[in-house]
Each structure stands twice: as structure tokens, then as C-alpha cells.
Design an enzyme around this catalytic site. Structure first.
Site, PDB file in Angstrom:
ATOM      1  CG  ASP A   1      -6.041  -3.431  -3.616  1.00  0.00           C
ATOM      2  OD1 ASP A   1      -6.854  -2.727  -2.998  1.00  0.00           O
ATOM      3  OD2 ASP A   1      -4.810  -3.245  -3.582  1.00  0.00           O
TER       4      ASP A   1
ATOM      5  CG  HIS B   1      -4.715  -3.440   0.153  1.00  0.00           C
ATOM      6  ND1 HIS B   1      -4.393  -2.670  -0.952  1.00  0.00           N
ATOM      7  CD2 HIS B   1      -4.278  -2.741   1.225  1.00  0.00           C
ATOM      8  CE1 HIS B   1      -3.796  -1.556  -0.550  1.00  0.00           C
ATOM      9  NE2 HIS B   1      -3.720  -1.578   0.762  1.00  0.00           N
TER      10      HIS B   1
ATOM     11  CB  SER C   1      -0.941  -0.049   1.209  1.00  0.00           C
ATOM     12  OG  SER C   1      -2.009   0.833   1.065  1.00  0.00           O
TER      13      SER C   1
END
Length: 493
Positions: free
Chosen positions: A425, A450, A175
Site C-alpha cells: 500500500d 490498502h 485510510s
């Protein structure tokens, strides 16, 4: 969101009342608190300059980092260093949810290093979070550039202390941490041999990707499970605003959704629900997990099952409550819900989003289950001025790190980065999904969510996930082998 406190014109206020939605924080301010880290590590601290880019002495702060050398084969054997670039939260949380590093460290003989991002967790300038977050002057050193400089300085000092200057370093991150890993590899290529950037929306800036991409992917995750579920959510979000126009409606909404206190605006509830849908899309893993919340495998499937299987005559909002409880109360231990919580100390992201992390978002009326809205630069400027007295710099990230025409620029200036993404995601839409060069590689899986690849391996891992991790290990091994061969040749010469 306190929209009435902002210095906006009446027309703009009316537009925002209709629907306001900015990008959610990467992980989730409603997430569960982490258990004590199960992996073995030492906790250490390093004194960092508050400002790496000025020769004026602005002070220093103590940066926390976790380190594990149990599997490290040592400097003489050029044991690699695997460094995870800390995200916007407590570093123990990320270390405990990055089992891939712990799984592969023994086979590589690697040291593990988890530095904490400044202004998060225990790594607070000015001695405390209250002082660090006091105003725009104290927050001014909370930037991605400063964080990457922290990691670089710490890495050089640690290698010196271990006499490990010749040991290759591989960066990891998921991320925002994946963005930092990729950016650090691009900005400081002499310090590392490569980076694995998982679920890193490194292109989610300015006009590089369509602004409706994120919420379209969230919506498609629900539509692919159940059209009726998608339609129920879409209908409910349209209903909330009309119910919230009077006190009786707000009381009824608070009762329906089992809120602990009174509901001030319908928008607060809409944001709470929309956050759940976004985070469910992010952690739509194929097996049970507790990264954000304790969730079943394929959690969106379970949400839609509960909505669709409700008895005939069940209201739309009761169906929504049944579904969203999968995210907020799957364990069944919560009696009532608070709409504002930050167990991981991630509130600093709001400052970052108001300065350089400007990620335009909008909702497409044809594809999205969310109410239609467009990213409003004027509103964001006014909101950030109200909160901090600063204006966002929407073009700074692409100026600092690039992004426009990345297939040409990074091909010429970058190397050895894996961009790993799963198409479930919603952040994948802002990442690199095609190979840029032979060494800037995109690994894309249709069913991945994710940064699933960074999680620990389990007996329930599907074959495609096993294959993805196998490809990552092969590439990382190639980077290390190439480095060792090149440095050995240089030494012989």
C-alpha cells in the site's frame, strides 16, 4: 487540472506544465458505484451541531448512521460497541467493504455503528450538497476535528439511549477513517477502549516522512512485477506531454485511449493514468475484488502481463491502454472513458486538501516511474486560493494531533491503538510501522495492500492475512477484558 486559470507567474506555469501531481484522493474518484449493502442494518439520523467548538448557534444538520444490534448481547452484559469512523464518501460504501467488523461482531456480542462523515453521502449541512459546497463560508465546518466531535457526541447520546454507558467502545477505520479512529482515540480516550487504524497515513504531513515515499512505493509495486512494465509506463508518461503540444496529438491520444469526448490537455490524460497506477497499488489484493473497480487478484500483475504480452510492434501507448484497461474496464463493458467522475461523492476531499489535509508529495527521478516533480507550496497556495479563496495550513494537523516525535509523545499520552499496514500500500509509507509502546502496536505485512484486513474474510485469504486478523482480534479482546475487569473492580470498591 486547469492550470492556466491560476494566478501564477509565467515561470511557475512553465514548471507545472512539465508535470503536476498532487496526492490522489484516498480511494478513487473513478471508482465504481457500490451495490446495495448486503449486510443488514437500520438507517437512522442524528441532529448534530454544525460547529462544536463555538457557543454561537451556527445551526445544525442531519447526520446519517447505520446501526446493527442483531448480535449485541445488551447493556447488562456490557456488550461492546464497534464503531467505524466514516471516511470521505457514502457510508454504505464503507460499511459494505468493512466485512471484518461484520465477521467478528457475533463472537464479541457487539453492536455495529457506522456514522457518516459530515459533508459526504447524505450528511449534508445546509440541506443539500449544492448549498454545503457553495463557498468557503459554508465549507468551513468540513474538518477532521468537527467530524471526530460528531462521532463523539453521537456515541455518547447513543449509549445513553441504550442505557449502555458501561459498554466498551472500539473504534475502527481504514485510510482517512483510520486516521480519524486513531485521532479520536488520542483526543477522546475516555470514550473508547481502543482503535484499529488500518492503512492510516497519519504521518504523511509536513516533513515527518520523505515526500517521495508514496510514489516510490507505487513504482516499486510495478517494478517488482516486471521491469519492462515499469519502463513502459515511465516512457509513456514522458511521451504524453510532447504529443499534447498540438491539436492533432491530442486527437490521437483521445482516439488511442478511447475517450468519450475531446482531450483538452495531455495533463488530464496523464492524471487519469497516474490515478489508475496509484489506485492499483492501493488495491493490489491477492484475490478478485470490487472495492474501487471490478479487478482480478494481483491486478498489477495482470496489468503488466497485458503490457508485456502485446504483439511485437505494438506502440508504447497501445500497450499502456491494454494495461490500464484492467483498472478502468476489466469487465469489458465500457465503450469509452470519461476522465472526470465522482460516483461516491468524494469531491469534498479537495477542500480538505486545500485547508488542513496538506500531504506533500514529490517524485524521485531515480526510484519513480512518474515524471520528476517536487511539492510546490506556492503553487498549492495559489491553486487553493483560486478554487476556494483559502490558503492551506500545512502545519495545523501536526499542531492539532501531533506527529513529530510521535514515538515519545504518543507513548506518553496514548494507548490501545493498532496501526495495521501492508507494505504494498503506497499509504503505508506515511503510517506507523514500528511499535510505539506495548499498547501502541504496529502490525505490518509485506504483501498487504490498502486496509485489506478490514475486508470480509474469504476462502482465498492467505495465511499471513488470517494471522494478522487473529492478532487484531486478540488485542481487541484484551482491551475489552481489561476494561471489564477494571470497571468491575471499581464497582466492587
Amino acid at each position: 487540472m486547469e492550470i492556466f486559470t491560476l494566478p501564477l507567474t509565467l515561470i511557475l506555469i512553465l514548471c507545472i506544465i512539465t508535470f503536476t501531481q498532487s496526492a490522489p484522493m484516498f480511494l478513487g474518484k473513478y471508482a465504481k458505484k457500490p451495490n446495495k449493502l448486503s449486510y443488514k442494518y437500520e438507517t437512522k439520523h442524528f441532529t448534530q451541531r454544525l460547529d462544536h467548538f463555538s457557543f454561537h448557534d451556527s445551526g445544525s444538520f442531519s447526520q446519517r448512521f447505520l446501526i446493527n444490534t442483531n448480535n449485541w448481547v445488551g447493556a447488562k452484559r456490557k456488550g461492546p460497541i464497534f464503531m467505524y469512523c466514516g471516511n470521505e464518501g457514502d457510508i454504505e460504501w464503507f460499511a459494505s467493504n468493512s466485512g471484518f467488523l461484520w465477521d467478528i461482531a457475533p463472537r464479541f456480542g457487539a453492536m455495529l455503528l457506522f456514522p457518516e462523515h459530515r459533508y459526504y453521502g447524505e450528511s449534508m449541512p445546509y440541506g443539500s450538497k449544492e448549498e454545503a459546497y457553495k463557498d468557503k463560508n459554508t465549507l468551513s465546518y468540513l474538518t477532521a476535528e468537527q467530524a471526530i466531535a460528531d462521532y463523539s457526541v453521537l456515541l455518547r447520546e447513543l449509549k445513553r439511549n441504550f442505557s449502555a454507558e458501561g459498554c466498551p467502545v472500539v473504534l475502527f477505520g481504514g485510510s482517512y477513517g483510520g486516521m480519524l479512529a486513531a485521532w479520536m482515540r488520542l483526543k477522546y480516550p475516555h470514550l473508547t477502549v481502543g482503535a484499529l487504524a488500518s492503512s492510516a497515513p497519519i504521518l504523511q504531513f509536513e516533513d515527518i516522512v520523505p515526500p517521495e515515499t508514496f510514489y516510490n512505493i507505487v513504482s516499486n509495486n510495478f517494478r517488482r512485477e516486471s521491469t519492462s512494465c515499469f519502463n513502459t509506463i515511465k516512457e509513456s508518461l514522458d511521451m504524453l506531454q510532447s504529443m499534447g503540444e498540438n491539436a492533432d496529438g491530442l486527437k490521437q491520444l483521445a482516439k488511442t485511449f478511447h475517450l468519450c469526448g475531446e482531450l483538452k490537455t495531455a495533463q488530464d490524460l496523464s492524471d487519469w493514468l497516474s490515478s489508475a497506477y496509484s489506485y492499483l497499488a492501493m488495491v493490489n489484493y491477492p484475490y478478485p475484488s470490487d472495492f474501487l473497480m471490478s479487478l482480478p487478484g494481483h491486478p498489477i500483475r495482470e496489468v503488466c502481463r497485458r503490457m508485456d504480452s502485446a504483439a511485437d510492434g505494438t506502440s508504447v501507448l497501445d500497450r499502456i491502454f491494454n494495461g490500464v484497461s484492467v483498472y478502468y474496464n476489466y469487465s469489458g463493458g465500457v465503450d469509452c472513458f470519461e476522465l472526470d467522475d465522482d460516483p461516491h461523492g468524494m469531491s469534498g476531499w479537495q477542500w480538505q486538501a486545500c485547508t488542513e489535509m496538506v500531504m506533500p508529495m514529490s517524485s524521485d527521478p531515480d526510484q519513480s516511474m512518474f515524471p520528476t516533480f517536487n511539492f510546490n507550496h506556492t503553487y498549492e497556495q495559489d491553486r487553493c486560493m483560486s478554487l476556494y479563496g483559502v490558503k492551506p495550513r500545512g502545519s495545523w494537523i501536526t499542531t492539532e494531533f501531533g506527529g513529530h516525535d510521535f514515538k515519545t509523545t504518543w507513548k506518553n499520552s496514548g494507548s490501545n491503538i493498532i496501526f495495521a499496514n501492508g507494505l504494498l500500500d503506497p499509504w503505508s509509507g506515511g503510517s506507523v510501522l514500528q511499535n510505539v509502546s506495548e499498547s501502541l502496536v504496529a502490525l505490518v505485512t509485506e504483501e498487504g495492500a490498502h486496509h485489506l484486513d478490514l475486508r470480509a474474510s474469504t476462502p482465498n485469504d492467505p495465511d499471513w492475512l488470517v494471522q494478522q486478523r487473529t492478532s487484531e482480534i486478540r488485542l481487541i479482546k484484551g482491551w475489552i477484558d481489561d476494561y471489564n475487569q477494571e470497571t468491575s473492580s471499581a464497582f466492587v470498591m
